[in-house]
Write an enzyme that holds these catalytic residues in place. Sequence first.
Site, short mmCIF file in Angstrom:
data_model
loop_
_atom_site.label_atom_id
_atom_site.label_comp_id
_atom_site.label_asym_id
_atom_site.label_seq_id
_atom_site.Cartn_x
_atom_site.Cartn_y
_atom_site.Cartn_z
N HIS A 93 -20.94 -15.26 -26.24
CA HIS A 93 -21.67 -16.35 -26.84
C HIS A 93 -22.69 -16.67 -25.83
O HIS A 93 -22.68 -16.48 -24.62
CB HIS A 93 -20.70 -17.71 -27.12
CG HIS A 93 -21.30 -18.70 -27.62
ND1 HIS A 93 -21.96 -19.52 -27.03
CD2 HIS A 93 -21.13 -19.31 -28.64
CE1 HIS A 93 -22.55 -20.55 -27.90
NE2 HIS A 93 -21.97 -20.37 -29.05
N ASP B 239 -13.71 -17.70 -21.32
CA ASP B 239 -14.09 -18.58 -22.37
C ASP B 239 -13.08 -18.72 -23.49
O ASP B 239 -12.99 -17.87 -24.39
CB ASP B 239 -15.51 -18.07 -22.70
CG ASP B 239 -16.22 -18.91 -24.17
OD1 ASP B 239 -15.45 -19.57 -24.60
OD2 ASP B 239 -17.43 -18.41 -24.27
N GLN C 86 -13.01 -20.08 -28.62
CA GLN C 86 -12.37 -19.75 -29.99
C GLN C 86 -10.88 -19.28 -29.78
O GLN C 86 -10.47 -18.54 -30.67
CB GLN C 86 -13.13 -18.50 -30.37
CG GLN C 86 -14.65 -18.79 -30.72
CD GLN C 86 -14.76 -20.16 -31.75
OE1 GLN C 86 -14.07 -20.15 -32.62
NE2 GLN C 86 -16.13 -20.53 -31.78
N LYS D 92 -13.70 -28.40 -31.18
CA LYS D 92 -13.37 -26.93 -32.14
C LYS D 92 -11.89 -27.00 -32.39
O LYS D 92 -11.36 -26.12 -32.96
CB LYS D 92 -13.73 -25.72 -31.49
CG LYS D 92 -15.39 -25.84 -31.25
CD LYS D 92 -15.65 -24.27 -30.67
CE LYS D 92 -17.08 -24.00 -30.19
NZ LYS D 92 -17.95 -23.85 -31.34
N CYS E 184 -25.02 -17.55 -31.96
CA CYS E 184 -25.64 -17.73 -30.58
C CYS E 184 -24.96 -16.44 -29.77
O CYS E 184 -24.26 -16.83 -28.89
CB CYS E 184 -24.79 -18.96 -30.05
SG CYS E 184 -25.70 -20.49 -30.69
N1 PLP Z 1 -18.25 -20.04 -26.29
C1 PLP Z 1 -17.92 -19.47 -27.53
C2 PLP Z 1 -17.04 -18.17 -27.79
C3 PLP Z 1 -18.37 -20.25 -28.80
O1 PLP Z 1 -17.71 -19.78 -29.89
C4 PLP Z 1 -18.85 -21.61 -28.41
C5 PLP Z 1 -19.34 -22.32 -29.63
O2 PLP Z 1 -19.33 -21.87 -30.79
C6 PLP Z 1 -19.06 -21.65 -27.12
C7 PLP Z 1 -18.81 -21.05 -26.16
C8 PLP Z 1 -20.00 -23.05 -26.83
O3 PLP Z 1 -19.21 -24.15 -27.07
P1 PLP Z 1 -19.74 -25.56 -26.99
O4 PLP Z 1 -21.01 -25.67 -27.91
O5 PLP Z 1 -18.63 -26.38 -27.66
O6 PLP Z 1 -20.12 -25.80 -25.62
#
Ligand code: PLP
Length: 412
Positions: A117, A194, A197, A220, A370
Site C-alpha cells: 500500500h 503492516d 489487513q 478497519k 492505493c
Molecule cells: N496498509 C494497508 C495494507 C492498507 O490496506 C491500508 C488501508 O487501506 C493502509 C496501510 C493505510 O491505512 P490507514 O488509511 O488506516 O492509515
Amino acid sequence: MNREDFAILKEQVHGRNLVYLDNAATSQKPKQVLDAIMEAYTSWNSNIHRGVHHLSQVATMKHEEARQKVAEFIGAQSSDEIIFTKGTTDSINALAFSFGEMLLKEGDEIIVSGLEHHSNIVPWQMLCERKKAVLRHIPLREDLSLDLEAFKGMLNEKTRLVSIAHVSNVLGTIQPVEQIIRMAHEKGIPVCIDGAQSVPHMKIDVQAMDCDFMAFSGHKMYGPTGIGVLYGKREWLEKLPPHEGGGEMINHVRWNGTTFNELPYKFEAGTPNFIGSWALKAAIDYMQSIGLEAIEKHEQELTEYCEKQLKGLADEGMSGLVDIHIYAEGQTKEGVISFNVYNGKQLIHPFDIGTLLDQQGVAVRTGHHCAEPLIDEMKVPGTVRVSFGLYNDKSDVDAFIAALKKALSILI
Ligand code: PLP
C-alpha cells in the site's frame, strides 16, 4: 454473524438494500463500539494524565486499560510497547521519521515489497530522499507472490530495515512474514509488519511472529477512525527518538533542552485520542466475543464461495463473451478478492462495473487501491475489489453476483 449489531446494514442505497463489500477500506461499527463512544462522552470525558480530578483519573485509567487490551490482543510483552497513533499510515510515518532520523545514513537501504500500500512506500521514499538512502522492493513472481530468492540476495550490510504488508489489500494474499523476519534477523535487520489487513481478520501474536514493529488501524477492525497502533519491541522503542514534540511526551522542558518521557508516552505528543482508544477496546472485546479463529474461518469460507460464484459466472460465459480474471486465484485469502472482467480481449473498466453495482446497492471498491506499483505490474488500470467483514454472509455474495450479472448485461 451478528448482523443485528450493525444498524447501517439495514440502510437502503439507491432504493436497494445495502450490500457492503468494502471492508478492506473501512469496516462498519457495531452498537457496542458506538455505545462505548457515547458512554465516554456522556460519563467521563476529560483530558487524561494531567488532572488530579476524578474524571481525568477515570479517563486516564480507561486509556491505559485500552492499551493493555491491545497489548494482550496482539500478544505484546507489555503495554509499554503499544503506541497509540491515528492509524497505520501515521504509525509507519512515525517509525520512518524516528528510525530514519536515528539510524539511516547516505547509501543505506530499506526494503519493502512490490505489493505494498502507498502508506508502506511513500514514508520510506520520503525518508530515503531526505537521507540519500535507497528504497528497494522485493519483486513479484508470475503468480504475484513475493520472490524470496531475490529477497535473500537483496539483504546486505547496507540494509537497515525491512517493511512488509502481512496481507495484501489488493489481492488478500497472506505474505510469508515469519520467513521474511527469520531471513532478515539472521543478518541482524529489524522488520516492520503492516498489519492493516491482517489484524482485523486473524489471530496475531507479535512475539511468536518476532516482528520488531507492527502498524494497524482501528477503523478497519470495527473501531472508530482516528485511532491506530504502532507496536514496537521495547528494546527498539527505548533506543528510538520521539518523532513529534509537544505535551505528554516530555519529562522536563528547560530553555537549554528537554528530557523525554518514558515509554510509551515519549511517542504520544499532545492530547491522545483517548475516546478512540476506549472505542478500539470495545471493538477488540467485540471481535473476541466472536473469536478470531471463527472470524477468519467465516471470512475465508465466504471468500472461497465468492471466488467459486465468480468463476461460475465466467463459465456461464454470458454467451461465451465474458472472462473473469481473479488475481492470485486459488491462493488463501483474508477476505479480499480482486478481479477484472474481459469482453473477449477487451477489459471492461472496473469503474464502470463499480458504478453499476453501486446503483444496485452493492458497495465495492474499484481502482488502484492505493497500490499503484502493484497495479502497474499487473498491467491493468485497476481492479474491482470485494472485501468481507465478519457480518457478511452468503446472501451478500449472492446479491453481489446477481448485481454483477446485471451490470455485465448492460456493459456487453
Ligand atoms: N496498509 C494497508 C495494507 C492498507 O490496506 C491500508 C488501508 O487501506 C493502509 C496501510 C493505510 O491505512 P490507514 O488509511 O488506516 O492509515
